[in-house]
Design a protein around this motif. Structure first.
Motif, mmCIF file in Angstrom:
data_model
loop_
_atom_site.group_PDB
_atom_site.id
_atom_site.type_symbol
_atom_site.label_atom_id
_atom_site.label_comp_id
_atom_site.label_asym_id
_atom_site.label_seq_id
_atom_site.Cartn_x
_atom_site.Cartn_y
_atom_site.Cartn_z
ATOM 1 N N PRO A 18 3.769 -11.402 0.180
ATOM 2 C CA PRO A 18 2.770 -9.966 0.543
ATOM 3 C C PRO A 18 4.155 -8.370 0.917
ATOM 4 C CG PRO A 18 1.687 -11.988 1.709
ATOM 5 C CD PRO A 18 3.510 -12.045 1.054
ATOM 6 N N ARG A 20 5.376 -5.586 2.970
ATOM 7 C CA ARG A 20 4.658 -5.046 4.006
ATOM 8 C C ARG A 20 5.348 -3.347 3.810
ATOM 9 N NH1 ARG A 20 3.879 -9.162 5.547
ATOM 10 N NH2 ARG A 20 1.594 -10.377 5.685
ATOM 11 N N PHE A 21 5.230 -2.083 4.132
ATOM 12 C CA PHE A 21 5.662 -0.488 4.197
ATOM 13 C C PHE A 21 4.910 0.219 5.926
ATOM 14 C CE2 PHE A 21 2.938 0.643 1.222
ATOM 15 C CZ PHE A 21 2.671 -0.757 0.005
ATOM 16 N N GLY A 24 1.553 1.177 4.108
ATOM 17 C CA GLY A 24 0.407 -0.047 3.648
ATOM 18 C C GLY A 24 0.824 -0.937 4.226
ATOM 19 N N GLU A 25 0.020 -2.099 2.841
ATOM 20 C CA GLU A 25 0.445 -3.781 2.335
ATOM 21 C C GLU A 25 -0.246 -3.693 1.695
ATOM 22 O OE1 GLU A 25 -0.178 -7.593 4.879
ATOM 23 O OE2 GLU A 25 -0.982 -5.598 6.018
ATOM 24 N N THR A 27 -1.503 -7.926 -0.677
ATOM 25 C CA THR A 27 -1.043 -9.145 -0.292
ATOM 26 C C THR A 27 -1.386 -9.444 -2.119
ATOM 27 O OG1 THR A 27 -3.538 -8.734 0.477
ATOM 28 C CG2 THR A 27 -1.456 -8.632 2.011
ATOM 29 N N GLY A 136 9.934 -5.279 2.232
ATOM 30 C CA GLY A 136 9.514 -4.763 2.899
ATOM 31 C C GLY A 136 9.797 -5.120 4.349
ATOM 32 N N ASP A 138 10.671 -6.434 8.084
ATOM 33 C CA ASP A 138 10.472 -8.086 7.888
ATOM 34 C C ASP A 138 11.298 -7.503 9.525
ATOM 35 O OD1 ASP A 138 9.858 -11.317 8.635
ATOM 36 O OD2 ASP A 138 9.920 -11.450 6.609
ATOM 37 N N LYS A 162 12.611 -1.051 3.072
ATOM 38 C CA LYS A 162 11.618 -0.097 3.267
ATOM 39 C C LYS A 162 11.778 0.400 5.063
ATOM 40 C CE LYS A 162 8.648 1.014 0.322
ATOM 41 N NZ LYS A 162 8.897 2.004 -0.133
ATOM 42 N N ARG A 165 9.037 2.332 10.761
ATOM 43 C CA ARG A 165 8.684 1.766 11.529
ATOM 44 C C ARG A 165 8.789 2.176 12.821
ATOM 45 N NH1 ARG A 165 10.032 -4.353 10.635
ATOM 46 N NH2 ARG A 165 11.797 -3.693 10.066
#
Ligand code: MUC
Ligand code: MG
Length: 367
Positions: A18, A20-21, A24-25, A27, A136, A138, A162, A165
């Motif tokens: 998946p 993730r950013f 949103g995300e 999957t 993305g 991690d 990305k 955060r």
């Protein structure tokens, strides 16, 4: 060359990894396959990847707007009438992904009817692009391992990281680990998907000042009007407008307003008709363009490379063309392949790819 039928087929293909950013995300690829049939038996194809977190569209909404508003007008139109079709769709506000899939399927039907490859019809500059891979969220070690895998397996040497955060050190640590792990031979740039404030963005960019970044993209919202202008003025790399610049008018507004100094062209949101307008506008404004990724599968990616390879300026930078590698399967009879860090256009007429009917039957969700 008259259109006789328009299909909008929902399907779902899970991701193996998946994405993730900050906004949103994803999957699973819950997209809509669009097929435009003509009276000569030609079928043009394109993909609509709904992105509610970016444009407000959903899979059901894409199908509804195509079936209820666009298809009745398309039936009986010629595939040569791309401007008339775009003009009619323009009477409905929003819905960029639905409109773009129709637009590109019509262009594909035209190119197949003429028997010419899409890239040649659009501009014919080259036949391939360098590939940039999107990493993305991690942990730093996992993102470095992923980038190394992409470099070693596919020869990819450009990475969009990305970020966005909080606290921003989570992301600056990743970018530093990537630079240390992969060395100076790779190109790195960051995309915040509006996750930071202007002040956080400025501090993060300052902290990454020694990492040789290529670009920064949408670090904070363009609606932070003065804050974003303040940020862009102090940025020493081009600042890319992505989701803040969906239409040519948005691009003009964002660039002239000081909210960006470069633009991402995404065929999934501006089709071929409006991507050409954005490309010409960017050339006139003298700003850099990057071929972006709307978290596309293989059909969307072949549209991106067909457009990007068609012109000099769109093929200068690596294009974001590798998202499909994170999907568990896809719909094409002959899967796309990335070699030596490049993705080539397909030589056949139109987009040069075909849908595998067995795979479509397996993944479609309307039967
Ligand atoms: C990107 O460049 O931002 C994530 C959200 C979206 O709309 O597109 C992706 C990639
Ligand atoms: Mg972006």
């Amino acid at each position: 060359m008259k259109i006789t039928q328009v299909e909008a087929i929902p399907y779902a293909i899970p991701y193996t990894k998946p994405l993730r950013f900050a906004s949103g995300e994803v999957t699973a690829a819950e997209h809509v396959l669009v097929r435009v049939h003509t009276d000569e038996g030609v079928v043009g194809i394109a993909d609509a990847p709904p992105r509610p977190f970016t444009y407000g569209e959903t899979q059901a909404g894409v199908i509804n707007v195509i079936e209820d508003l666009f298809a009745p007008h398309l039936i009986g139109s010629s595939v040569l009438e791309r401007e008339v079709i775009a003009g009619h769709m323009g009477r409905t506000v929003g819905n960029p992904v639905a409109k773009s899939a129709i637009d590109m399927a019509v262009w594909d039907a035209l190119a197949r009817t003429l028997g010419v490859p899409m890239t040649d019809l659009l501009g014919g500059w080259t036949d391939r692009m360098r590939v940039s891979h999107m990493l993305g969220f991690d942990e730093p070690a996992a993102m470095v391992a992923e980038a190394e895998r992409m470099r070693d397996s596919y020869g990819i040497a450009t990475f969009k990281v990305k970020v966005g955060r909080k606290p921003f050190h989570l992301d600056t640590a990743v970018v530093r680990a990537l630079r240390e792990g992969l060395g100076d031979d790779v190109e790195l740039y960051v995309d915040g998907n509006r996750g930071w404030s202007p002040a956080e963005s400025a501090r993060a960019m300052h902290e990454m000042g020694d990492l040789g970044l290529l670009f920064a993209e949408e670090l904070c919202p363009a609606d932070d009007v003065l804050g974003r202008r303040w940020l862009v003025q102090q940025c020493d790399v081009p600042f890319i407008a992505d989701e803040s610049a969906v239409t040519p008018a948005d691009v003009t507004r964002e660039i002239l307003g000081g909210a960006a100094t470069a633009v991402s062209i995404k065929t999934s949101r501006t089709g071929f008709t409006y991507s050409r307008r954005v490309h010409h506008l960017a050339e006139g404004l003298g700003i850099e363009v990057v071929m972006g990724n709307q978290i596309d599968g293989q059909l969307g990616s072949i549209c991106t490379v067909a457009f990007g390879a068609a012109y000099r300026s769109t093929s200068q930078r690596a294009g974001e063309l590798s998202n499909f590698l994170d999907m568990s399967d896809d719909l094409l009879t002959e899967p796309l392949e990335i070699h030596d860090g490049h993705l080539a256009v397909r030589p056949g007429p139109g987009l040069g790819v075909e849908i595998d009917e067995d795979k479509l039957a397996h993944y479609r969700t309307d039967r």
